[in-house]
Design an enzyme around this catalytic site. Structure first.
Site, PDB file in Angstrom:
ATOM      1  N   SER A 122      38.251  46.050  40.170  1.00 19.05           N
ATOM      2  CA  SER A 122      36.783  47.397  40.205  1.00 19.05           C
ATOM      3  C   SER A 122      36.541  48.506  41.585  1.00 19.05           C
ATOM      4  O   SER A 122      36.087  49.089  41.107  1.00 19.05           O
ATOM      5  CB  SER A 122      35.580  46.436  41.786  1.00 19.05           C
ATOM      6  OG  SER A 122      35.608  45.015  41.073  1.00 19.05           O
ATOM      7  N   HIS A 143      36.535  46.288  32.962  1.00 16.02           N
ATOM      8  CA  HIS A 143      35.624  46.579  33.820  1.00 16.02           C
ATOM      9  C   HIS A 143      34.619  45.228  34.027  1.00 16.02           C
ATOM     10  O   HIS A 143      33.221  46.125  32.701  1.00 16.02           O
ATOM     11  CB  HIS A 143      35.353  47.587  35.161  1.00 16.02           C
ATOM     12  CG  HIS A 143      34.686  47.062  36.025  1.00 16.02           C
ATOM     13  ND1 HIS A 143      33.821  47.340  36.589  1.00 16.02           N
ATOM     14  CD2 HIS A 143      35.586  45.699  36.927  1.00 16.02           C
ATOM     15  CE1 HIS A 143      32.943  47.010  37.803  1.00 16.02           C
ATOM     16  NE2 HIS A 143      33.874  45.972  37.833  1.00 16.02           N
ATOM     17  N   GLU A 155      33.218  48.298  31.641  1.00 14.67           N
ATOM     18  CA  GLU A 155      33.260  49.685  31.803  1.00 14.67           C
ATOM     19  C   GLU A 155      34.902  50.055  31.254  1.00 14.67           C
ATOM     20  O   GLU A 155      35.707  48.900  32.124  1.00 14.67           O
ATOM     21  CB  GLU A 155      33.391  50.637  33.500  1.00 14.67           C
ATOM     22  CG  GLU A 155      31.514  50.740  33.427  1.00 14.67           C
ATOM     23  CD  GLU A 155      32.591  50.830  35.064  1.00 14.67           C
ATOM     24  OE1 GLU A 155      31.823  51.656  35.768  1.00 14.67           O
ATOM     25  OE2 GLU A 155      32.731  50.470  35.569  1.00 14.67           O
ATOM     26  N   ASN A 194      30.140  50.891  40.602  1.00 15.45           N
ATOM     27  CA  ASN A 194      30.847  50.629  41.400  1.00 15.45           C
ATOM     28  C   ASN A 194      30.737  51.918  42.582  1.00 15.45           C
ATOM     29  O   ASN A 194      30.536  51.439  43.784  1.00 15.45           O
ATOM     30  CB  ASN A 194      32.173  49.538  42.142  1.00 15.45           C
ATOM     31  CG  ASN A 194      31.860  48.249  41.573  1.00 15.45           C
ATOM     32  OD1 ASN A 194      30.886  47.836  41.946  1.00 15.45           O
ATOM     33  ND2 ASN A 194      32.980  48.098  41.120  1.00 15.45           N
TER      34      ASN A 194
HETATM   35  P1  NAD Z   1      37.729  35.121  42.505  1.00 17.52           P
HETATM   36  O1  NAD Z   1      38.134  35.128  44.122  1.00 17.52           O
HETATM   37  O2  NAD Z   1      36.732  34.818  41.866  1.00 17.52           O
HETATM   38  O3  NAD Z   1      38.984  34.514  41.253  1.00 17.52           O
HETATM   39  C1  NAD Z   1      40.146  35.220  41.983  1.00 17.52           C
HETATM   40  C2  NAD Z   1      40.994  33.894  41.378  1.00 17.52           C
HETATM   41  O4  NAD Z   1      42.013  34.241  41.222  1.00 17.52           O
HETATM   42  C3  NAD Z   1      41.248  32.965  42.049  1.00 17.52           C
HETATM   43  O5  NAD Z   1      40.678  31.471  41.181  1.00 17.52           O
HETATM   44  C4  NAD Z   1      42.386  33.259  42.683  1.00 17.52           C
HETATM   45  O6  NAD Z   1      42.912  31.642  42.975  1.00 17.52           O
HETATM   46  C5  NAD Z   1      43.156  33.633  41.387  1.00 17.52           C
HETATM   47  N1  NAD Z   1      44.518  34.575  41.301  1.00 17.52           N
HETATM   48  C6  NAD Z   1      44.650  34.761  42.303  1.00 17.52           C
HETATM   49  N2  NAD Z   1      46.587  35.218  42.679  1.00 17.52           N
HETATM   50  C7  NAD Z   1      46.934  34.684  41.485  1.00 17.52           C
HETATM   51  C8  NAD Z   1      47.848  34.859  40.497  1.00 17.52           C
HETATM   52  N3  NAD Z   1      48.731  35.603  41.039  1.00 17.52           N
HETATM   53  N4  NAD Z   1      48.118  34.452  39.231  1.00 17.52           N
HETATM   54  C9  NAD Z   1      47.025  33.776  38.242  1.00 17.52           C
HETATM   55  N5  NAD Z   1      45.197  33.839  39.180  1.00 17.52           N
HETATM   56  C10 NAD Z   1      45.684  33.919  40.412  1.00 17.52           C
HETATM   57  O7  NAD Z   1      37.423  36.613  42.382  1.00 17.52           O
HETATM   58  P2  NAD Z   1      36.364  37.545  40.631  1.00 17.52           P
HETATM   59  O8  NAD Z   1      35.052  38.203  41.684  1.00 17.52           O
HETATM   60  O9  NAD Z   1      36.604  37.102  39.652  1.00 17.52           O
HETATM   61  O10 NAD Z   1      37.523  38.556  41.047  1.00 17.52           O
HETATM   62  C11 NAD Z   1      38.279  39.336  40.440  1.00 17.52           C
HETATM   63  C12 NAD Z   1      39.008  40.563  39.862  1.00 17.52           C
HETATM   64  O11 NAD Z   1      37.796  41.069  39.171  1.00 17.52           O
HETATM   65  C13 NAD Z   1      38.846  41.542  41.041  1.00 17.52           C
HETATM   66  O12 NAD Z   1      39.898  42.087  41.097  1.00 17.52           O
HETATM   67  C14 NAD Z   1      37.463  42.321  41.478  1.00 17.52           C
HETATM   68  O13 NAD Z   1      37.471  43.135  41.825  1.00 17.52           O
HETATM   69  C15 NAD Z   1      37.294  42.235  39.824  1.00 17.52           C
HETATM   70  N6  NAD Z   1      35.625  42.342  39.324  1.00 17.52           N
HETATM   71  C16 NAD Z   1      34.761  40.925  40.471  1.00 17.52           C
HETATM   72  C17 NAD Z   1      33.661  41.237  40.039  1.00 17.52           C
HETATM   73  C18 NAD Z   1      32.689  40.526  41.031  1.00 17.52           C
HETATM   74  O14 NAD Z   1      31.351  40.462  40.549  1.00 17.52           O
HETATM   75  N7  NAD Z   1      33.002  39.599  41.451  1.00 17.52           N
HETATM   76  C19 NAD Z   1      32.509  42.068  39.182  1.00 17.52           C
HETATM   77  C20 NAD Z   1      33.599  42.571  37.884  1.00 17.52           C
HETATM   78  C21 NAD Z   1      34.848  42.988  38.964  1.00 17.52           C
END
Ligand code: NAD
Length: 296
Positions: A122, A143, A155, A194
């Site tokens: 993000s 994104h 994005e 964002n």
């Molecule tokens: P989340 O916490 O739900 O999920 C992250 C996952 O990554 C977890 O299940 C964890 O076990 C896994 N993980 C961590 N390290 C790992 C590794 N080395 N190998 C494999 N798996 C691993 O987080 P999320 O909300 O899904 O966010 C993930 C990404 O997406 C972040 O970069 C976030 O900024 C981005 N993002 C989030 C949103 C949102 O609304 N939450 C929206 C757009 C982008």
């Protein structure tokens, strides 16, 4: 000419990674989702199965299509299983060190030098992740928005090194294959959405932190007064307060603007494990405690 992606991988099967894998599998692509360990792999499988079940209940796809999507999805705890992928989308936690380490590893594992490594970050600079690899021209930001099956936007974020061919490939993938709509952004923390949204969420947190208004009143104000489908504190809870804090930190590090600084209340809630909807409590309390995603 832009190639069609037939084999893709997702690293991280949390709320975003699971959603990305689901839409790819539903679009007919051979999809592998890689998680950190066996427990997380099972959590991701359950998450995608449940989401496909909801899609069937809502008439978004048939039971046979949902079954087909599950059949095209492989769940693994081994990064090495991504070796033959044409596109890998990283969706692990919003942490620069973790993501940099992962990109360096993927660069060695993914065999085709023309394969594209994309990040769903993000706010972390795409360039920083590209420079961890030997193929910065094939590294790009892709994104998605939460929930991925429902929200149409992606994005596309190009760094100074991302090639025009890479940008064209992921844009074709997002629009032609997944049916999403793309907006393009330069590689600046927060990209388009964002950079505008997060200061607003942080303002709402400061408003409740200072006692100016309750979380319920802040949210009702924006829902009923501005016709937003969800108030800012409910939205922060949906995104995950750990993710909101991490995005704010990246934005603050990049621009040094006070409006991006994470407020103390947000930091304390993250330290307390009150991460929003995924842990059952954030600014609001949620009946269905989604403990499957709580990393403790
Ligand atoms: P989340 O916490 O739900 O999920 C992250 C996952 O990554 C977890 O299940 C964890 O076990 C896994 N993980 C961590 N390290 C790992 C590794 N080395 N190998 C494999 N798996 C691993 O987080 P999320 O909300 O899904 O966010 C993930 C990404 O997406 C972040 O970069 C976030 O900024 C981005 N993002 C989030 C949103 C949102 O609304 N939450 C929206 C757009 C982008």
């Amino acid at each position: 000419m832009t190639i069609d992606v037939n084999r893709m991988g997702v690293v991280g099967g949390g709320q975003m990674g699971a959603g990305i894998a689901e839409v790819c599998a539903r679009a007919g692509i051979d999809t592998i989702v890689c998680e950190a360990d066996a427990t997380a792999v099972q959590r991701t499988r359950d998450r995608i199965t449940a989401s496909l079940g909801k899609a069937v209940d809502r008439g978004k796809c048939t039971a046979a299509q949902a079954q087909g999507a599950l059949g095209r999805t492989t769940f693994t705890g081994e990064l090495d299983d991504l070796a033959d992928r044409q596109l890998v989308i990283e969706a692990i936690v919003e942490n620069t060190d973790d993501k940099t380490e992962l990109f360096a590893a993927l660069d060695k594992i993914v065999e085709d030098p023309a394969a594209v490594l994309a990040t769903n970050t993000s706010s972390i600079p795409v360039m920083r992740l590209g420079m961890a690899t030997g193929r910065a021209d094939r590294v790009v930001g892709l994104h998605f928005f939460n929930p991925v099956p429902a929200l149409p936007l992606v994005e596309v974020v190009t760094s100074l090194h991302t090639s025009a061919g890479t940008a064209a490939l992921v844009e074709h993938f997002a629009t032609g294959t997944l049916g999403k709509t793309v907006v393009r952004s330069r590689d600046r923390a927060g990209f388009v959405v964002n950079a505008l949204l997060v200061p607003y969420l942080l303002s709402a947190i400061r408003m409740t932190e200072s006692g100016f208004a309750t979380p319920a009143d802040v949210d009702h104000g924006m829902e009923l007064g501005c016709a937003h489908p969800m108030g800012p504190l409910r939205l922060a809870d949906l995104i995950g307060l750990d993710t909101v804090a991490a995005i704010a930190e990246s934005l603050y590090e990049e621009f040094k603007e006070p409006l991006y600084a994470p407020p103390p209340l947000l930091q304390r809630m993250v330290e307390a494990g009150l991460l929003g909807r995924k842990t059952g409590r954030g600014f609001h309390v949620y009946e269905q405690v989604a403990t499957e995603n709580h990393r403790g």
